[in-house]
Design a protein around this motif. Sequence first.
Motif, PDB file in Angstrom:
ATOM      1  N   LEU A  86       0.815  -1.213   0.000  1.00 53.25           N
ATOM      2  CA  LEU A  86       0.000   0.000   0.000  1.00 53.25           C
ATOM      3  C   LEU A  86       0.850   1.266   0.000  1.00 53.25           C
ATOM      4  CD1 LEU A  86      -2.728  -1.054   2.555  1.00 53.25           C
ATOM      5  CD2 LEU A  86      -2.959  -0.856   0.091  1.00 53.25           C
ATOM      6  N   GLU A  87       2.108   1.126   0.362  1.00 54.31           N
ATOM      7  CA  GLU A  87       3.010   2.271   0.413  1.00 54.31           C
ATOM      8  C   GLU A  87       3.634   2.495  -0.971  1.00 54.31           C
ATOM      9  OE1 GLU A  87       6.514   3.646   3.468  1.00 54.31           O
ATOM     10  OE2 GLU A  87       6.353   1.544   2.964  1.00 54.31           O
ATOM     11  N   PRO A  88       3.612   3.729  -1.488  1.00 56.55           N
ATOM     12  CA  PRO A  88       4.242   3.997  -2.789  1.00 56.55           C
ATOM     13  C   PRO A  88       5.739   3.688  -2.746  1.00 56.55           C
ATOM     14  CG  PRO A  88       2.878   5.846  -2.119  1.00 56.55           C
ATOM     15  CD  PRO A  88       2.946   4.897  -0.951  1.00 56.55           C
ATOM     16  N   LEU A  89       6.293   3.341  -3.890  1.00 54.13           N
ATOM     17  CA  LEU A  89       7.691   2.914  -3.975  1.00 54.13           C
ATOM     18  C   LEU A  89       8.645   4.003  -3.502  1.00 54.13           C
ATOM     19  CD1 LEU A  89       9.709   0.735  -4.825  1.00 54.13           C
ATOM     20  CD2 LEU A  89       9.693   1.732  -7.107  1.00 54.13           C
ATOM     21  N   GLU A  90       8.410   5.248  -3.901  1.00 53.10           N
ATOM     22  CA  GLU A  90       9.306   6.342  -3.523  1.00 53.10           C
ATOM     23  C   GLU A  90       9.344   6.518  -2.009  1.00 53.10           C
ATOM     24  OE1 GLU A  90       6.749   6.812  -5.772  1.00 53.10           O
ATOM     25  OE2 GLU A  90       8.010   6.562  -7.546  1.00 53.10           O
ATOM     26  N   THR A  91       8.186   6.413  -1.389  1.00 49.11           N
ATOM     27  CA  THR A  91       8.101   6.548   0.066  1.00 49.11           C
ATOM     28  C   THR A  91       8.806   5.386   0.754  1.00 49.11           C
ATOM     29  OG1 THR A  91       5.951   7.589  -0.246  1.00 49.11           O
ATOM     30  CG2 THR A  91       6.488   6.893   1.972  1.00 49.11           C
ATOM     31  N   LYS A  92       8.638   4.208   0.219  1.00 49.73           N
ATOM     32  CA  LYS A  92       9.268   3.021   0.794  1.00 49.73           C
ATOM     33  C   LYS A  92      10.788   3.117   0.706  1.00 49.73           C
ATOM     34  CE  LYS A  92       8.156  -1.750   0.677  1.00 49.73           C
ATOM     35  NZ  LYS A  92       7.598  -2.850  -0.089  1.00 49.73           N
ATOM     36  N   LEU A  93      11.293   3.557  -0.456  1.00 50.63           N
ATOM     37  CA  LEU A  93      12.738   3.709  -0.626  1.00 50.63           C
ATOM     38  C   LEU A  93      13.278   4.760   0.333  1.00 50.63           C
ATOM     39  CD1 LEU A  93      12.986   3.518  -4.516  1.00 50.63           C
ATOM     40  CD2 LEU A  93      13.917   1.874  -2.895  1.00 50.63           C
ATOM     41  N   ALA A  94      12.584   5.890   0.450  1.00 51.05           N
ATOM     42  CA  ALA A  94      13.038   6.960   1.351  1.00 51.05           C
ATOM     43  C   ALA A  94      13.049   6.478   2.803  1.00 51.05           C
ATOM     44  CB  ALA A  94      12.137   8.177   1.200  1.00 51.05           C
ATOM     45  N   ARG A  95      12.028   5.704   3.176  1.00 50.10           N
ATOM     46  CA  ARG A  95      11.962   5.180   4.542  1.00 50.10           C
ATOM     47  C   ARG A  95      13.113   4.213   4.826  1.00 50.10           C
ATOM     48  NH1 ARG A  95       9.943   0.559   6.108  1.00 50.10           N
ATOM     49  NH2 ARG A  95       8.692   0.259   4.241  1.00 50.10           N
ATOM     50  N   LEU A  96      13.415   3.336   3.862  1.00 51.24           N
ATOM     51  CA  LEU A  96      14.503   2.369   4.047  1.00 51.24           C
ATOM     52  C   LEU A  96      15.859   3.069   4.134  1.00 51.24           C
ATOM     53  CD1 LEU A  96      13.361  -0.448   1.608  1.00 51.24           C
ATOM     54  CD2 LEU A  96      13.508  -0.589   4.093  1.00 51.24           C
ATOM     55  N   ILE A  97      16.059   4.081   3.321  1.00 52.64           N
ATOM     56  CA  ILE A  97      17.328   4.815   3.348  1.00 52.64           C
ATOM     57  C   ILE A  97      17.455   5.608   4.645  1.00 52.64           C
ATOM     58  CG2 ILE A  97      18.640   6.668   2.234  1.00 52.64           C
ATOM     59  CD1 ILE A  97      17.501   5.622  -0.448  1.00 52.64           C
ATOM     60  N   ALA A  98      16.354   6.197   5.113  1.00 49.19           N
ATOM     61  CA  ALA A  98      16.392   6.949   6.369  1.00 49.19           C
ATOM     62  C   ALA A  98      16.667   6.020   7.554  1.00 49.19           C
ATOM     63  CB  ALA A  98      15.078   7.693   6.570  1.00 49.19           C
ATOM     64  N   ALA A  99      16.133   4.817   7.505  1.00 46.94           N
ATOM     65  CA  ALA A  99      16.337   3.870   8.595  1.00 46.94           C
ATOM     66  C   ALA A  99      17.766   3.340   8.634  1.00 46.94           C
ATOM     67  CB  ALA A  99      15.355   2.708   8.473  1.00 46.94           C
ATOM     68  N   ASN A 100      18.365   3.153   7.464  1.00 49.70           N
ATOM     69  CA  ASN A 100      19.728   2.628   7.383  1.00 49.70           C
ATOM     70  C   ASN A 100      20.446   3.379   6.279  1.00 49.70           C
ATOM     71  OD1 ASN A 100      22.072   1.172   7.310  1.00 49.70           O
ATOM     72  ND2 ASN A 100      21.134  -0.755   6.684  1.00 49.70           N
ATOM     73  N   SER A 101      21.224   4.378   6.649  1.00 48.33           N
ATOM     74  CA  SER A 101      21.892   5.205   5.639  1.00 48.33           C
ATOM     75  C   SER A 101      22.993   4.441   4.896  1.00 48.33           C
ATOM     76  CB  SER A 101      22.478   6.463   6.284  1.00 48.33           C
ATOM     77  OG  SER A 101      23.420   6.097   7.272  1.00 48.33           O
ATOM     78  N   ASN A 102      23.438   3.326   5.416  1.00 52.59           N
ATOM     79  CA  ASN A 102      24.490   2.544   4.769  1.00 52.59           C
ATOM     80  C   ASN A 102      23.951   1.426   3.891  1.00 52.59           C
ATOM     81  OD1 ASN A 102      26.541   4.029   5.994  1.00 52.59           O
ATOM     82  ND2 ASN A 102      26.478   2.758   7.837  1.00 52.59           N
ATOM     83  N   ILE A 103      22.664   1.428   3.603  1.00 59.07           N
ATOM     84  CA  ILE A 103      22.069   0.381   2.779  1.00 59.07           C
ATOM     85  C   ILE A 103      22.589   0.514   1.341  1.00 59.07           C
ATOM     86  CG2 ILE A 103      19.994   1.668   2.172  1.00 59.07           C
ATOM     87  CD1 ILE A 103      18.436  -0.999   2.564  1.00 59.07           C
ATOM     88  N   THR A 104      22.902  -0.600   0.735  1.00 61.38           N
ATOM     89  CA  THR A 104      23.439  -0.568  -0.622  1.00 61.38           C
ATOM     90  C   THR A 104      22.311  -0.543  -1.643  1.00 61.38           C
ATOM     91  OG1 THR A 104      23.502  -2.965  -0.828  1.00 61.38           O
ATOM     92  CG2 THR A 104      25.449  -1.901   0.122  1.00 61.38           C
ATOM     93  N   LEU A 105      22.676  -0.182  -2.871  1.00 58.32           N
ATOM     94  CA  LEU A 105      21.692  -0.170  -3.949  1.00 58.32           C
ATOM     95  C   LEU A 105      21.153  -1.581  -4.214  1.00 58.32           C
ATOM     96  CD1 LEU A 105      23.316   2.325  -6.490  1.00 58.32           C
ATOM     97  CD2 LEU A 105      21.398   2.731  -4.956  1.00 58.32           C
ATOM     98  N   ALA A 106      22.039  -2.566  -4.136  1.00 56.56           N
ATOM     99  CA  ALA A 106      21.608  -3.949  -4.356  1.00 56.56           C
ATOM    100  C   ALA A 106      20.590  -4.385  -3.305  1.00 56.56           C
ATOM    101  CB  ALA A 106      22.812  -4.884  -4.337  1.00 56.56           C
ATOM    102  N   GLU A 107      20.809  -3.976  -2.057  1.00 60.85           N
ATOM    103  CA  GLU A 107      19.844  -4.318  -1.007  1.00 60.85           C
ATOM    104  C   GLU A 107      18.505  -3.628  -1.244  1.00 60.85           C
ATOM    105  OE1 GLU A 107      22.763  -5.111   2.826  1.00 60.85           O
ATOM    106  OE2 GLU A 107      22.156  -3.056   2.351  1.00 60.85           O
ATOM    107  N   LEU A 108      18.532  -2.374  -1.654  1.00 57.22           N
ATOM    108  CA  LEU A 108      17.296  -1.651  -1.966  1.00 57.22           C
ATOM    109  C   LEU A 108      16.531  -2.334  -3.091  1.00 57.22           C
ATOM    110  CD1 LEU A 108      18.346   2.114  -1.825  1.00 57.22           C
ATOM    111  CD2 LEU A 108      16.754   0.945  -0.328  1.00 57.22           C
ATOM    112  N   ILE A 109      17.236  -2.728  -4.127  1.00 58.68           N
ATOM    113  CA  ILE A 109      16.603  -3.390  -5.272  1.00 58.68           C
ATOM    114  C   ILE A 109      16.011  -4.724  -4.837  1.00 58.68           C
ATOM    115  CG2 ILE A 109      17.073  -4.486  -7.507  1.00 58.68           C
ATOM    116  CD1 ILE A 109      19.176  -2.238  -7.954  1.00 58.68           C
ATOM    117  N   HIS A 110      16.732  -5.458  -4.015  1.00 62.05           N
ATOM    118  CA  HIS A 110      16.253  -6.767  -3.558  1.00 62.05           C
ATOM    119  C   HIS A 110      15.010  -6.644  -2.678  1.00 62.05           C
ATOM    120  CE1 HIS A 110      16.330 -10.917  -2.278  1.00 62.05           C
ATOM    121  NE2 HIS A 110      16.325 -10.517  -1.019  1.00 62.05           N
ATOM    122  N   ILE A 111      15.012  -5.678  -1.769  1.00 69.16           N
ATOM    123  CA  ILE A 111      13.902  -5.523  -0.821  1.00 69.16           C
ATOM    124  C   ILE A 111      12.643  -5.013  -1.508  1.00 69.16           C
ATOM    125  CG2 ILE A 111      13.114  -4.206   1.190  1.00 69.16           C
ATOM    126  CD1 ILE A 111      16.030  -4.321   2.201  1.00 69.16           C
TER     127      ILE A 111
END
Length: 129
Positions: A86-111
């Motif tokens: 239900l959460e838009p993709l942009e919001t989800k990506l921003a939330r994941l990056i804010a929660a873990n600033s060291n998250i890699t692009l590969a992890e973002l794509i996988h999640i």
Amino acid sequence: MIEKISLSLPSLIHRIGREAVKNAQAIALQSNCELKRVRRSRNWEVIGEAIKLQSFSTELKKQEDGLFGFLIKKIDKGLLSHSEKLEPLETKLARLIAANSNITLAELIHITDCTLAEARAARLNSDAW
């Protein structure tokens, strides 16, 4: 990639009536969802994207007659298990990056099942401020 969700509605006509089901089918089409019978059984299902199903439930709640209570309850209960969709993709990506600033692009794509360009854009937007 947006997945469609299928929610089971057992004995729908017996619970809300034939005319109410016809009205609900018309509202479902307006919300880009599909309300249909499962083969030749008495069971029904509603199929659509999570956000579209949520808008369908909202439209049913706006109806003045209380005929759609069973349908609304089943849709809302079914969407609880799909809350991440239900959460838009942009919001989800921003939330994941804010929660873990060291998250890699590969992890973002996988999640999130986003593209590399979307992950890079989200990273760039989060670094901007």
